[in-house]
Design a protein around this motif. Structure first.
Motif, mmCIF file in Angstrom:
data_model
loop_
_atom_site.group_PDB
_atom_site.id
_atom_site.type_symbol
_atom_site.label_atom_id
_atom_site.label_comp_id
_atom_site.label_asym_id
_atom_site.label_seq_id
_atom_site.Cartn_x
_atom_site.Cartn_y
_atom_site.Cartn_z
ATOM 1 N N TYR A 90 0.827 -1.207 -0.127
ATOM 2 C CA TYR A 90 -0.066 -0.017 -0.064
ATOM 3 C C TYR A 90 0.964 1.210 -0.021
ATOM 4 O O TYR A 90 2.129 1.240 0.367
ATOM 5 C CB TYR A 90 -1.047 -0.039 1.146
ATOM 6 C CG TYR A 90 -0.319 0.062 2.474
ATOM 7 C CD1 TYR A 90 -0.025 1.196 3.061
ATOM 8 C CD2 TYR A 90 -0.052 -1.133 3.127
ATOM 9 C CE1 TYR A 90 0.673 1.351 4.422
ATOM 10 C CE2 TYR A 90 0.879 -0.984 4.506
ATOM 11 C CZ TYR A 90 0.987 0.256 5.026
ATOM 12 O OH TYR A 90 1.377 0.210 6.269
ATOM 13 N N ILE A 116 -4.478 9.583 -7.536
ATOM 14 C CA ILE A 116 -5.276 8.073 -7.372
ATOM 15 C C ILE A 116 -5.143 7.481 -8.788
ATOM 16 O O ILE A 116 -4.605 6.503 -8.893
ATOM 17 C CB ILE A 116 -6.696 8.304 -6.910
ATOM 18 C CG1 ILE A 116 -6.731 8.553 -5.468
ATOM 19 C CG2 ILE A 116 -7.350 7.000 -7.220
ATOM 20 C CD1 ILE A 116 -8.161 8.976 -4.840
ATOM 21 N N ASP A 117 -5.307 8.436 -9.759
ATOM 22 C CA ASP A 117 -5.124 7.737 -11.176
ATOM 23 C C ASP A 117 -3.699 7.455 -11.441
ATOM 24 O O ASP A 117 -3.636 6.336 -12.105
ATOM 25 C CB ASP A 117 -5.688 9.016 -12.349
ATOM 26 C CG ASP A 117 -6.972 9.247 -12.180
ATOM 27 O OD1 ASP A 117 -7.945 8.388 -11.548
ATOM 28 O OD2 ASP A 117 -7.456 10.223 -12.696
ATOM 29 N N LYS A 120 -3.162 4.124 -9.557
ATOM 30 C CA LYS A 120 -3.725 3.009 -10.302
ATOM 31 C C LYS A 120 -3.130 2.618 -11.739
ATOM 32 O O LYS A 120 -3.068 1.431 -11.977
ATOM 33 C CB LYS A 120 -5.375 3.423 -10.484
ATOM 34 C CG LYS A 120 -6.119 3.341 -9.261
ATOM 35 C CD LYS A 120 -7.386 3.558 -9.545
ATOM 36 C CE LYS A 120 -8.558 3.495 -8.475
ATOM 37 N NZ LYS A 120 -9.747 3.657 -8.588
ATOM 38 N N GLU A 127 -1.508 -2.258 -3.941
ATOM 39 C CA GLU A 127 -3.089 -3.017 -3.775
ATOM 40 C C GLU A 127 -3.986 -2.014 -2.988
ATOM 41 O O GLU A 127 -5.235 -2.274 -3.089
ATOM 42 C CB GLU A 127 -2.892 -4.259 -3.014
ATOM 43 C CG GLU A 127 -2.083 -5.409 -3.878
ATOM 44 C CD GLU A 127 -1.952 -6.462 -3.015
ATOM 45 O OE1 GLU A 127 -2.610 -6.759 -2.157
ATOM 46 O OE2 GLU A 127 -1.004 -7.429 -3.501
ATOM 47 N N SER A 128 -3.507 -0.970 -2.368
ATOM 48 C CA SER A 128 -4.344 -0.386 -1.401
ATOM 49 C C SER A 128 -3.757 1.252 -1.491
ATOM 50 O O SER A 128 -2.601 1.283 -1.311
ATOM 51 C CB SER A 128 -4.521 -0.810 -0.091
ATOM 52 O OG SER A 128 -5.216 -0.142 0.934
ATOM 53 N N ILE A 129 -4.597 2.241 -1.393
ATOM 54 C CA ILE A 129 -4.170 3.640 -0.979
ATOM 55 C C ILE A 129 -4.797 3.916 0.424
ATOM 56 O O ILE A 129 -6.295 3.910 0.569
ATOM 57 C CB ILE A 129 -4.690 4.407 -2.142
ATOM 58 C CG1 ILE A 129 -4.098 4.144 -3.371
ATOM 59 C CG2 ILE A 129 -4.267 5.778 -1.809
ATOM 60 C CD1 ILE A 129 -4.864 4.882 -4.585
ATOM 61 N N LYS A 172 -7.528 -0.841 -4.597
ATOM 62 C CA LYS A 172 -7.231 -0.626 -6.035
ATOM 63 C C LYS A 172 -7.655 -1.764 -6.953
ATOM 64 O O LYS A 172 -8.159 -2.607 -6.897
ATOM 65 C CB LYS A 172 -5.548 -0.607 -6.220
ATOM 66 C CG LYS A 172 -5.132 0.076 -7.325
ATOM 67 C CD LYS A 172 -3.661 0.238 -7.404
ATOM 68 C CE LYS A 172 -3.147 -0.147 -8.639
ATOM 69 N NZ LYS A 172 -1.861 -0.160 -8.736
#
Length: 172
Positions: A90, A116-117, A120, A127-129, A172
């Motif tokens: 993460y 975020i974009d 990704k 796998e995670s924000i 994600k």
């Protein structure tokens, strides 16, 4: 919104933006970032690790700053709650600030959306924000929810004694 990795040459500018952010919080009666956080050493560490970024508007004017910190984040070891993703893959969004000269123009939304974009599309390992904010920072809580994050728990006294932070995650 463009992100540019901050260098030590940007140190003073990052500090100025974050201190301005602390002043904005104080003006709204939010007891977050008051005192020695974020510290000069924290910002230096962010830059040295490649975690600090400057946010640039479409006309390439610097409007804000953000840190995108790779796991692990020891503060999150004390989560009172449950993660959506049980992973050590993460990143954590910390120290988000838009300078007051640029407030109210949607830059915070553009900044988080861009981050975020970017994660990704360019960080297949993530796998995670994760992100957290002070219990009284309603503006940030609204923005975090608007970006699709889910509230997963709280932190108690991690940043300062008696301080409560709400913790969010975006799988994600």
């Amino acid at each position: 919104m463009q992100l540019r990795k901050a260098t030590m040459a940007d140190f003073d500018q990052v500090i100025t933006i974050l201190k301005d952010g602390a002043n904005q919080l104080a003006e709204r009666g939010v007891d977050q970032w008051q005192g020695d956080y974020p510290s000069l050493n924290q910002v230096k560490e962010d830059i040295e690790h490649g975690w600090a970024y400057l946010a640039l508007s479409a006309d390439e004017e610097t409007v804000g700053a953000i840190a995108i910190v790779d796991a692990p984040d020891p503060a999150y070891d004390q989560l009172n709650g449950e993660w959506l993703s049980n992973t050590d893959q993460y990143v954590v969004i910390h120290r988000v600030a838009i300078h007051s000269q640029h407030a109210g123009k949607g830059y915070a939304t553009q900044l988080l959306s861009s981050v975020i974009d970017n994660i990704k599309t360019k960080r297949a390992d993530v796998e995670s924000i994760r992100i957290d904010t002070h219990e009284d920072n309603h503006a940030m809580q609204h923005l975090i929810a608007k970006m699709g994050f889910t509230k997963v728990g709280t932190l108690h006294g991690v940043y300062r004694p008696k301080e409560i932070s709400y913790v969010y995650e975006l799988a994600k």
